[in-house]
Design a protein around this motif. Structure first.
Motif, mmCIF file in Angstrom:
data_model
loop_
_atom_site.group_PDB
_atom_site.id
_atom_site.type_symbol
_atom_site.label_atom_id
_atom_site.label_comp_id
_atom_site.label_asym_id
_atom_site.label_seq_id
_atom_site.Cartn_x
_atom_site.Cartn_y
_atom_site.Cartn_z
ATOM 1 N N ASN B 269 36.708 44.679 41.125
ATOM 2 C CA ASN B 269 35.923 45.553 40.255
ATOM 3 C C ASN B 269 36.126 47.005 40.673
ATOM 4 O OD1 ASN B 269 34.898 43.251 39.106
ATOM 5 N ND2 ASN B 269 32.975 43.320 40.249
ATOM 6 N N SER B 423 35.817 39.942 40.157
ATOM 7 C CA SER B 423 35.562 39.104 38.985
ATOM 8 C C SER B 423 36.531 37.926 39.015
ATOM 9 C CB SER B 423 35.789 39.906 37.709
ATOM 10 O OG SER B 423 34.933 41.014 37.700
ATOM 11 N N TRP B 440 30.782 35.794 32.229
ATOM 12 C CA TRP B 440 31.401 36.551 33.329
ATOM 13 C C TRP B 440 32.794 36.053 33.663
ATOM 14 C CZ3 TRP B 440 26.476 34.678 33.168
ATOM 15 C CH2 TRP B 440 25.457 35.638 33.054
ATOM 16 N N GLY B 466 31.776 33.225 41.354
ATOM 17 C CA GLY B 466 31.971 34.639 41.092
ATOM 18 C C GLY B 466 32.182 35.481 42.332
#
Lengths: 278, 514
Positions: B269, B423, B440, B466
């Motif tokens: 990210n 991610s 997600w 995640g």
């Protein structure tokens, strides 16, 4: 470990290698690339797949000597094994019948252009290709490109082959002459930047296939990130092709120089070692 | 659960355990102090990439093992995602039978030397240990003991290879060779399956290799554990990206019956703030991969890295600590953590924060970057940060950071590492449109069985969670293995009962050809 089965010098600094990679040969599509590592201490570099032979289970990559890693690869011989080859990576080129496609390739960028031109031709498009390089011996794959092009224009900086001038000079002539539905450009970032400026002015949709610094090539590291339409995108998983009019080429040009000092130093060290060995 | 308790009781009632317990009264055991793990001195370790924690000596391990009172109803096990028989292995250490202790670990844990180093024991087994729960004293150092037993075995010449119950020849695959895949592979191989692990990179181990630095987890340790899996018959295929090199469908045709997807949380990210693509700004994935996997800090290797003098790492997790401590070791004069909340909310392990502080890492807590500035070459030279204050708790239960207007100021930096989470890697979900994923991008699974929306595909680790820990991924891998075994056996039973109903051989052949 992937065996090299064929090697050809296109010029002093440009080499074609055909390597065994049966899975990749089967799965690859136009636009895909591989990541290659030479030796246990080697770095991972992205290279586009120029051709594949399903029966022989081989893929063709074309490498230009620009630094330590590419020289190491170019120095390998038929029968040698490349430490790592992984792929096919990236999204394949979106192939459809649009009408007339103007393809432009610069230097070793002609290699990744070849499978795109082939696929676009097979989809029923009229193909006009402009190939450009500094001088004659850097124009590669001309014969193969001609096979899938309705017309080929050659441009060299020094006029040693084809017409003297830049790729954009050749393209502009065509754009003035007839209606172009789509432009595809592959080559050095600076070339693609000017191609994008030209086609933007002429309002022709343009795809650029980008080659940036990568490590894993699977979206994990973000070394390849660029700005497209103001948003950060990863060339490895979102690309390698993008709308050329949205790409921030100036930023990309800066990012390509991330390690320039280190690369130059590594190159000098490598040459010194190499000379000593000789 | 009943079966487990019965088993534990039976084990605890064995003669050697009873004898050992009688040697020292529980009251005397609880008087012993928890031993501190010996470590490299901070001023030394910032100059090298060797392990910070040095491991317990035999005497220290036996002392620490004596502290364990061998509870009749051991709570520690309930805190272990892979259900290690903790009292048993600790008592083996106390008895001086270190190799046997390692064997106990390996009954349920494919990577004990790894877990002994990187598990957050303080919020797992050690948190629910009798000592902190009932005596308000420091827990038995279960993690340190695990590491001791595992290391003892690795250094000995008699590394035990878990026994394999009858080989059944059924081909199963793990996609990814990180902790979920390795734990899965170990369990499936033990049950007799023909296991192949596909790895996208050129090295096996996933995040254990590219992510966690040498000073916390040497690659050598990971390799020894992988070699044990190889001896158990697990096959490893490098440079193979399932979904790209070949699709799952192709692999099904090659005879694979079921799959575990453990492809990890691949995508780093970024914060999407101005200037974030300047030269000198890395994701923590890239920074750590260059150093750990590609060995960029070693001049003999071709991969380059910028060794900054003023390095800022954005984030407060374990990965941020790994990155900032790596920067220090690469020669940073100033290595900073920039974190938007306060140190209390930091997700990093207390041990990692402590180690970082000892190494002279500066902590700019309650700060957040808002912009990066670069020179005319595009290289970062300054960053604009904003001060924050804490508001009400958010959905994570931690107090929400709120920017203080007008508090921005500039800091000189030449390298920035962005470590604000990852991610899920989209490569596999992209290649299988029918695979259900969450908003997600994590793969949706049945939490009990780890089974995805496609029956022969199971998933575990960060592609499901995640962004979690090594041990949770390993727990997922083990649960998936157990469930996959049930799934395959059920399938085999169905086929057999179908065949039984056929009246002619011709019908059977017709069925088989389908």
């Amino acid at each position: 470990m992937n065996k090299i089965v064929e090697k050809e010098f296109f010029s002093d600094s440009v080499v074609k290698l055909v390597i065994e990679a049966p899975y990749i040969a089967q799965s690859r599509k136009a636009g895909h690339f591989v990541i290659v590592r030479t030796g246990q201490k080697g770095e991972r570099i992205p290279l586009t797949i120029a051709e594949a032979d399903l029966e022989k289970g081989t893929i063709t990559i074309i490498i230009q000597k620009v630094g330590v890693s590419s020289i190491k690869l170019c120095n390998m011989e038929v029968g040698d094994y490349i430490t790592d080859v992984v792929g096919p990576l990236g999204r394949p080129t979106h192939i459809e019948k649009v009408g007339t496609v103007l393809a432009s390739g610069g230097g070793v960028g002609i290699a990744p252009l070849l499978p795109i031109v082939e696929a676009m031709k097979k989809a029923g498009n009229k193909i006009i290709t402009v190939l450009a390089a500094r001088r004659k011996d850097l124009i590669i794959l001309e014969e193969q490109i001609r096979k899938y092009s309705d017309e080929v224009i050659i441009m060299t900086d020094d006029g040693s082959y084809g017409k003297k001038g830049l790729v954009t000079d050749g393209m502009e002539e065509i754009i003035k002459r007839e209606k172009i539905n789509q432009v595809i450009t592959v080559g050095p970032a600076i070339m693609m930047k000017y191609v994008a400026l030209l086609t933007k002015k002429n309002k022709i949709p343009t795809l650029a296939s980008l080659n940036t610094i990568m490590v894993d090539g699977t979206g994990m590291c973000g070394a390849c990130r660029i700005s497209v339409g103001g948003k950060t995108r990863f060339v490895c998983v979102d690309g390698p092709e993008f709308d050329a009019h949205q790409v921030d080429f100036d930023e990309m040009l800066l990012r390509l120089n991330f390690y320039r000092d280190k690369e130059e130093k590594a190159y000098d060290n490598f040459l010194n070692k190499y000379r000593k060995a000789l | 659960m009943e079966v487990l308790l019965e088993y534990l009781k039976k084990e605890r009632d064995k003669e050697w355990r009873v004898e050992l317990r009688d040697k020292l009264k529980a009251r005397d055991r609880t008087k012993l102090e928890r031993l501190h793990m010996p470590e490299q001195a901070p001023e030394e370790r910032i100059k090298n990439f060797n392990e910070v924690n040095l491991g317990l000596t035999e005497e220290q391990a036996v002392h620490e093992a004596r502290r364990c009172v061998d509870c009749p109803r051991p709570t520690c096990i309930t805190g272990c995602p892979v259900g290690i028989n903790i009292p048993k292995f600790i008592k083996k250490i106390e008895a001086g039978e270190f190799l046997d202790a390692a064997k106990v670990l390996k009954e349920t844990n494919a990577l004990p030397a790894v877990c002994g180093r990187v598990c957050p024991q303080e919020i797992q087994c050690e948190q629910v240990c009798f000592y902190p729960q009932k005596l308000k004293k420091p827990a038995v150092a279960i993690g340190n003991l695990e590491r001791f037993a595992a290391d003892y075995e690795l250094k000995s010449s008699s590394i035990s290879v878990p026994e394999i119950t009858s080989y059944n020849g059924i081909k199963v695959a793990s996609i990814g060779s990180g902790p979920a895949g390795l734990a899965f592979a170990g369990d499936m191989a033990k049950m007799g399956y023909d296991v192949t692990v596909f790895e996208a990179l050129h090295e096996i181990g996933g995040v254990l290799k590219y992510g966690i630095p040498e000073f916390r987890l040497p690659n050598e340790i990971v390799d020894v554990e992988i070699n044990i899996l190889k001896k158990m018959g697990v096959k490893f295929i490098h440079n193979f990206i399932v979904g790209k090199t070949a699709t799952i469908d192709q692999l099904r045709k090659e005879g694979f019956t079921a799959f575990l997807i453990g492809s990890g949380a691949g995508l780093p990210n970024f914060m999407n703030i101005p200037g974030e693509n300047a030269i000198g700004i890395y994701s923590s994935n890239e920074y750590l991969t260059r150093v750990n996997l590609m060995k960029a800090a070693n001049p003999e290797y071709d991969t380059p890295i910028v060794s900054g003098k003023k390095v800022a790492v954005i984030g407060g997790g374990n990965t941020a600590m790994d990155a900032v401590r790596t920067a220090k070791r690469l020669g940073a004069e100033k290595a900073m953590i920039i974190y938007r909340r306060s140190i209390e909310e930091m997700p990093a392990r207390i041990e990692e924060i402590k180690h970082a502080q000892e190494e002279g890492i500066e902590f700019l807590n309650l700060h957040n970057p808002v912009e990066y500035l670069a020179d005319d070459q595009g290289k970062i030279n300054k960053m604009k940060v904003q001060r924050m204050e804490l508001g009400e708790p958010d959905e994570s239960g931690r107090r929400r950071p709120i920017p203080i207007e007008g508090s921005e100021y500039l800091i000189d930096v030449d390298t920035v590492v962005v470590s604000v989470g990852v991610s899920p890697n989209p490569l596999i979900p992209q290649s299988m449109k029918e695979l259900k994923v969450s908003l997600w991008g994590t793969i949706t699974i049945d939490k009990e069985t780890m089974q995805s929306s496609i029956p022969d595909i199971f998933a575990g680790g960060d592609i499901v969670r995640g962004g979690a820990t090594v041990i949770l991924a390993m727990g997922d891998g083990r649960r998936a293995a157990a469930a996959m075994d049930r799934y395959i056996k059920e399938k085999v039973r169905n086929i057999i009962s179908l065949i039984k109903e056929f009246k002619t051989i011709g019908e059977i052949l017709e069925f088989a050809s389908k």
